[in-house]
Enzyme design. Structure first.
Site, PDB file in Angstrom:
ATOM      1  N   LYS A 251     -16.700  17.429  -1.753  1.00 36.11           N
ATOM      2  CA  LYS A 251     -15.201  17.411  -2.460  1.00 36.11           C
ATOM      3  C   LYS A 251     -15.509  17.291  -4.055  1.00 36.11           C
ATOM      4  CE  LYS A 251     -12.652  13.174  -3.499  1.00 36.11           C
ATOM      5  NZ  LYS A 251     -12.163  11.740  -3.192  1.00 36.11           N
ATOM      6  N   ASP A 256      -8.829  12.305 -10.116  1.00 39.20           N
ATOM      7  CA  ASP A 256      -8.349  11.690  -9.068  1.00 39.20           C
ATOM      8  C   ASP A 256      -7.631  10.422  -9.687  1.00 39.20           C
ATOM      9  OD1 ASP A 256      -7.219  10.565  -6.832  1.00 39.20           O
ATOM     10  OD2 ASP A 256      -9.055   9.794  -6.096  1.00 39.20           O
ATOM     11  N   LYS A 263      -3.430   5.234  -9.057  1.00 40.10           N
ATOM     12  CA  LYS A 263      -4.269   4.419  -9.057  1.00 40.10           C
ATOM     13  C   LYS A 263      -4.035   3.171  -9.975  1.00 40.10           C
ATOM     14  CE  LYS A 263      -8.383   6.837  -7.566  1.00 40.10           C
ATOM     15  NZ  LYS A 263      -8.631   5.965  -6.211  1.00 40.10           N
ATOM     16  N   ASP A 274     -14.915  12.035  -9.426  1.00 40.58           N
ATOM     17  CA  ASP A 274     -14.543  12.293  -8.118  1.00 40.58           C
ATOM     18  C   ASP A 274     -15.124  13.863  -7.593  1.00 40.58           C
ATOM     19  OD1 ASP A 274     -13.512  11.203  -5.791  1.00 40.58           O
ATOM     20  OD2 ASP A 274     -11.721  11.618  -6.165  1.00 40.58           O
ATOM     21  N   ASP A 333      -3.294   8.880  -2.687  1.00 42.67           N
ATOM     22  CA  ASP A 333      -4.690   8.596  -2.907  1.00 42.67           C
ATOM     23  C   ASP A 333      -5.964   8.896  -1.808  1.00 42.67           C
ATOM     24  OD1 ASP A 333      -6.519   7.944  -5.122  1.00 42.67           O
ATOM     25  OD2 ASP A 333      -6.188   5.697  -4.740  1.00 42.67           O
ATOM     26  N   GLU A 335      -6.859  11.485  -0.611  1.00 41.64           N
ATOM     27  CA  GLU A 335      -6.676  13.209  -0.873  1.00 41.64           C
ATOM     28  C   GLU A 335      -8.054  13.771  -0.783  1.00 41.64           C
ATOM     29  OE1 GLU A 335      -7.662  11.228  -3.246  1.00 41.64           O
ATOM     30  OE2 GLU A 335      -9.274  12.246  -4.097  1.00 41.64           O
ATOM     31  N   ARG A 337      -9.994  13.453   1.938  1.00 41.92           N
ATOM     32  CA  ARG A 337     -10.121  13.807   3.401  1.00 41.92           C
ATOM     33  C   ARG A 337      -9.162  14.922   3.551  1.00 41.92           C
ATOM     34  NH1 ARG A 337      -8.564   7.988   5.113  1.00 41.92           N
ATOM     35  NH2 ARG A 337      -9.167   7.504   3.175  1.00 41.92           N
TER      36      ARG A 337
HETATM   37  N1  BES Z   1     -11.882   9.023  -5.153  1.00 45.04           N
HETATM   38  C1  BES Z   1     -11.271   8.014  -4.424  1.00 45.04           C
HETATM   39  C2  BES Z   1     -12.603   7.006  -3.710  1.00 45.04           C
HETATM   40  C3  BES Z   1     -13.282   5.940  -4.846  1.00 45.04           C
HETATM   41  C4  BES Z   1     -12.894   4.845  -5.090  1.00 45.04           C
HETATM   42  C5  BES Z   1     -14.464   6.521  -5.047  1.00 45.04           C
HETATM   43  C6  BES Z   1     -13.531   4.078  -6.024  1.00 45.04           C
HETATM   44  C7  BES Z   1     -15.282   5.783  -6.213  1.00 45.04           C
HETATM   45  C8  BES Z   1     -14.809   4.465  -6.545  1.00 45.04           C
HETATM   46  C9  BES Z   1     -10.654   8.254  -3.113  1.00 45.04           C
HETATM   47  O1  BES Z   1      -9.971   9.403  -3.347  1.00 45.04           O
HETATM   48  C10 BES Z   1      -9.612   7.174  -2.854  1.00 45.04           C
HETATM   49  O2  BES Z   1      -9.071   6.896  -3.585  1.00 45.04           O
HETATM   50  N2  BES Z   1      -9.881   6.557  -1.787  1.00 45.04           N
HETATM   51  C11 BES Z   1      -8.906   5.401  -1.183  1.00 45.04           C
HETATM   52  C12 BES Z   1      -8.510   5.785   0.181  1.00 45.04           C
HETATM   53  C13 BES Z   1      -7.511   4.802   0.595  1.00 45.04           C
HETATM   54  C14 BES Z   1      -6.012   5.001  -0.012  1.00 45.04           C
HETATM   55  C15 BES Z   1      -7.307   4.788   2.233  1.00 45.04           C
HETATM   56  C16 BES Z   1      -9.771   4.228  -1.409  1.00 45.04           C
HETATM   57  O3  BES Z   1     -10.812   4.242  -1.037  1.00 45.04           O
HETATM   58  O4  BES Z   1      -9.193   2.971  -1.791  1.00 45.04           O
HETATM   59 ZN    ZN Z   2      -7.960   9.090  -4.170  1.00 46.70          ZN
HETATM   60 ZN    ZN Z   3     -10.723  10.824  -4.454  1.00 47.33          ZN
END
Ligand code: BES
Ligand code: ZN
Ligand code: ZN
Length: 487
Positions: A251, A256, A263, A274, A333, A335, A337
């Site tokens: 990824k 992001d 966010k 990211d 968010d 994204e 996956r």
């Molecule tokens: N890039 C983030 C995950 C992330 C969060 C990495 C904090 C490092 C630190 C990912 O794209 C994301 O935002 N995931 C969300 C998914 C949720 C919306 C189901 C998350 O983990 O909050």
């Molecule tokens: Zn995200």
């Molecule tokens: Zn992300």
């Protein structure tokens, strides 16, 4: 830093500072003229406990004496830590060349660890800081010699290649998103590949959409920056040709913001990291080529920004992934996956018979495992065990987390086949795993959620906080093992 091995003694290495370790219950193997090291231990100024340091001078030589603790516990990780604290002291006292006397009767893991710990600790990301002048650089440690009775040039060379690649991955991670948009990452990968005899091809955003990668394209459509699918193929001489084709999928969301599901501002700047999964894949393939490893691997890196705009994908939108699955994008968010889903399908179309994906995928894995372990999810116990073994060998730790049909139930869609995010914040790392599982199908696959291990890890050798380059050493080990063991 220049790194080399010698079978000459440390005093003949030409280094201005030598480092000598001493285990619990043992004495230094070779003392300085006049017995200065023994005297330092006898006085209590130097101690044998792990990471204790003392400095002495004798006969024109300067030595750092470091406690190595229990010999039975001294492994690659302890070697990395010991080398890091020795390097810190060496730099403090103005050393420019260091020679480590490799302790007697240790394995290659320790020799590699000493090199890794030094190079990882010496890493600084100061490209954007005026004042990090050539002058300051002159006062840094510029050469490292590993002195041993037997020839350690192989582990020294391997560790130097791996750690240099890991530090390049740290540079990519630390570079801010304005200087590393997807196009810059693609250009970087092409340039690196060109130098190392790796075949690189890239697909731009139009090609991504036209190829049917609607999930990847949905993430990309909100940004003015073009998305790129980076494909790296390394086919090393000497591989049997009969091994199952391994694909490494990364990824690389270069920033992001969360998209329309924006966010919060507080730590959003961290989302320049990211793309660390993608960086690990690029540098792992590069390291395999530099090592001339007899393996055949495919690296697939999905590079895009995730930004809100009038063109951005919206919560509720339904998109069609490359394998035909319809996905309700309930949270823009989630994204990563979406990008990975299409990269995994693409890898399968390219004939991948083993998959490892690496991604900063969920905040949930950080809550569960902190920055010590990456989360591992897999549909195949044998393949998972192989990756776990590599983690043990490299010190890039993983902890297996479960998949379960309950989690798969949770991502069933109301209007489309599946959703990219559940309404309840339950088991988010695991429902993300099940989402990817849907696309991996029954191809042996391992998912590594590196959201906790990719940056800001408290380890003595990560003196420079920020990106860790996690995954480079692990992926290289996985690739090398999977070609040398029966499938
Ligand atoms: N890039 C983030 C995950 C992330 C969060 C990495 C904090 C490092 C630190 C990912 O794209 C994301 O935002 N995931 C969300 C998914 C949720 C919306 C189901 C998350 O983990 O909050
Ligand atoms: Zn995200
Ligand atoms: Zn992300």
């Amino acid at each position: 830093m220049q790194v080399e091995a010698t079978t000459a003694g440390p005093l003949d290495s030409g280094a201005d500072t030598i480092v000598v370790g001493v285990f619990d219950g043992e004495d230094v193997a070779h003392d300085l003229p006049g017995g200065a090291l023994g005297a330092l231990l006898a006085s209590g100024e130097a101690q044998r406990k792990f990471k204790h340091l003392a400095v002495t001078h004798s006969g024109g030589a300067r030595a750092i004496l470091i406690g190595l603790g229990d010999r039975g516990k001294f492994d690659g990780e302890r070697a990395r830590e010991a080398a890091a604290v020795a390097h810190r002291r060496a730099r403090e006292i103005g050393a420019t060349s260091v020679c480590w006397e490799v302790p007697h009767h240790v394995g290659d893991d320790v020799v590699e660890g000493l090199v890794q710990g030094t190079l990882l600790h010496a890493y600084r990301f100061d490209r954007y800081k005026p004042g990090s002048s050539d002058d300051a650089r002159d006062r840094q440690v510029q050469s490292l010699v590993l002195s041993a009775h037997h020839d350690v040039s192989d582990p020294v060379r391997t560790a130097t290649i791996l750690t240099t690649a890991q530090n390049r991955a740290r540079d990519l991670g630390n570079t801010p998103a304005n200087d590393l948009p997807p196009s810059a990452l693609a250009d970087y990968a092409k340039e690196l590949a060109g130098r190392l005899g790796i075949e690189a091809t890239v697909l731009g955003e139009t090609a991504i959409r036209e190829a049917g990668m609607g999930a990847f394209a949905a993430v990309a459509q909100g940004s003015h920056e073009q998305a790129w699918l980076i494909r790296l193929e390394y086919n090393g001489a000497g591989n049997s040709g009969g091994d199952p084709l391994l694909a490494l999928v990364g990824k690389a969301v270069t920033f992001d913001s969360g998209g329309i599901s924006l966010k919060p501002a507080g730590t959003m700047h961290e989302m320049k990291f990211d793309m660390c999964g993608g960086a690990a894949v690029i540098e792992a393939v590069a390291a395999l080529a530099e090592l001339k490893a007899p393996v055949h691997v495919l690296g697939l890196i999905g590079a895009t920004e995730n930004l809100p705009s009038g063109a951005a994908v919206k919560p509720g939108d339904i998109i069609r992934a490359l394998d035909g699955t319809t996905v309700e994008v309930n949270n823009t968010d989630a994204e990563g996956r979406l990008v990975l889903a299409d990269c995994i399908s693409y890898a399968r179309r390219e004939g991948a018979q083993r998959l490892v994906d690496v991604a900063t995928l969920t905040g949930g894995i950080v809550v569960a495992l902190g920055s010590t372990y990456a989360g591992l999810m897999s549909n195949d116990d044998d393949w998972a065990a192989r990756v776990e073994e590599s983690a043990g060998r490299t010190g890039e730790l993983v902890w297996r987390m479960p998949l379960h049909h309950d989690y798969a139930e949770m991502i069933k869609g109301r209007y489309g086949q599946i959703v990219n995010s559940t309404t309840k914040r339950e088991a988010t790392a695991l429902t993300a795993g099940e989402f990817l599982h849907h696309f991996a199908g029954d191809v042996p696959w391992v998912h590594l959620d590196i959201a906790g291990t990719a940056w800001d890890v408290r380890r003595s050798y990560f003196a420079d906080k920020g990106a860790t380059g996690y995954g480079v050493r692990l992926l290289v080990d996985v690739a090398r093992q999977s070609s040398s063991e029966p499938g």
